[in-house]
Design a protein around this motif. Structure first.
Motif, PDB file in Angstrom:
ATOM      1  N   CYS A  43       0.852  -1.178   0.000  1.00  0.00           N
ATOM      2  CA  CYS A  43       0.000   0.000   0.000  1.00  0.00           C
ATOM      3  C   CYS A  43       0.896   1.238   0.000  1.00  0.00           C
ATOM      4  O   CYS A  43       1.818   1.332   0.818  1.00  0.00           O
ATOM      5  N   CYS A  46       0.141   3.187   3.624  1.00  0.00           N
ATOM      6  CA  CYS A  46       0.451   2.634   4.944  1.00  0.00           C
ATOM      7  C   CYS A  46       1.410   1.450   4.891  1.00  0.00           C
ATOM      8  O   CYS A  46       1.862   0.980   5.932  1.00  0.00           O
ATOM      9  N   SER A  48       0.798  -1.603   3.943  1.00  0.00           N
ATOM     10  CA  SER A  48       0.183  -2.916   4.118  1.00  0.00           C
ATOM     11  C   SER A  48       0.216  -3.705   2.818  1.00  0.00           C
ATOM     12  O   SER A  48       0.256  -3.139   1.722  1.00  0.00           O
ATOM     13  N   CYS A  76      -4.328  -0.379   0.082  1.00  0.00           N
ATOM     14  CA  CYS A  76      -4.946  -1.541   0.686  1.00  0.00           C
ATOM     15  C   CYS A  76      -6.467  -1.372   0.625  1.00  0.00           C
ATOM     16  O   CYS A  76      -6.992  -0.272   0.665  1.00  0.00           O
ATOM     17  N   CYS A  85      -7.114   2.020   3.228  1.00  0.00           N
ATOM     18  CA  CYS A  85      -6.707   3.279   2.592  1.00  0.00           C
ATOM     19  C   CYS A  85      -7.564   3.583   1.368  1.00  0.00           C
ATOM     20  O   CYS A  85      -7.847   4.741   1.083  1.00  0.00           O
TER      21      CYS A  85
HETATM   22 ZN    ZN Z   1      -3.076   1.169   3.304  1.00  0.00          ZN
END
Ligand code: ZN
Length: 112
Positions: A43, A46, A48, A76, A85
């Motif tokens: 992501c 973030c 992820s 994500c 997100c």
């Molecule tokens: Zn994210």
């Protein structure tokens, strides 16, 4: 005598001047792959690796021509789940702002 000729309706020969919103919003596999490489499979907000989706950073109808890799981010998801997100940039004002800034950075980097 009646003749049943084959008279197909002429196909429109003109090209649309402006692509439809759907066409503009289409993420080609090339754009998807470039976004995936840029993100490193994470992501882009973030970090992820969960449920990555190629998310539009700008409303589709605002895109000129085709969606480029600078109009999208790997985020994500899924976008329907709050807390991801993709959901954040699609449904919150702060998220939209982040997306606009992120997109601007991408375009600025391209100019260098
Ligand atoms: Zn994210």
């Amino acid at each position: 005598m009646i003749q049943f000729g084959f008279n197909p309706a002429p196909k429109p020969s003109y090209r649309r001047r402006k692509p439809t919103t759907k066409m503009r919003g289409r993420i080609s596999s090339e754009v998807y792959n470039k976004a995936m490489v840029r993100s490193g499979g994470r992501c882009e907000r973030c970090g992820s690796v969960e449920g990555l989706q190629c998310a539009h950073l700008i409303r589709r109808w605002k895109i000129d021509g085709e969606t480029t890799v600078n109009d999208v981010a790997m985020l994500c998801g899924p976008s329907v789940n709050s807390g991801t997100c993709h959901n954040w940039i699609d449904y919150t004002a702060a998220g939209r702002e982040w997306a606009a800034e992120f997109r601007q950075q991408l375009y600025d980097q391209d100019k260098e």
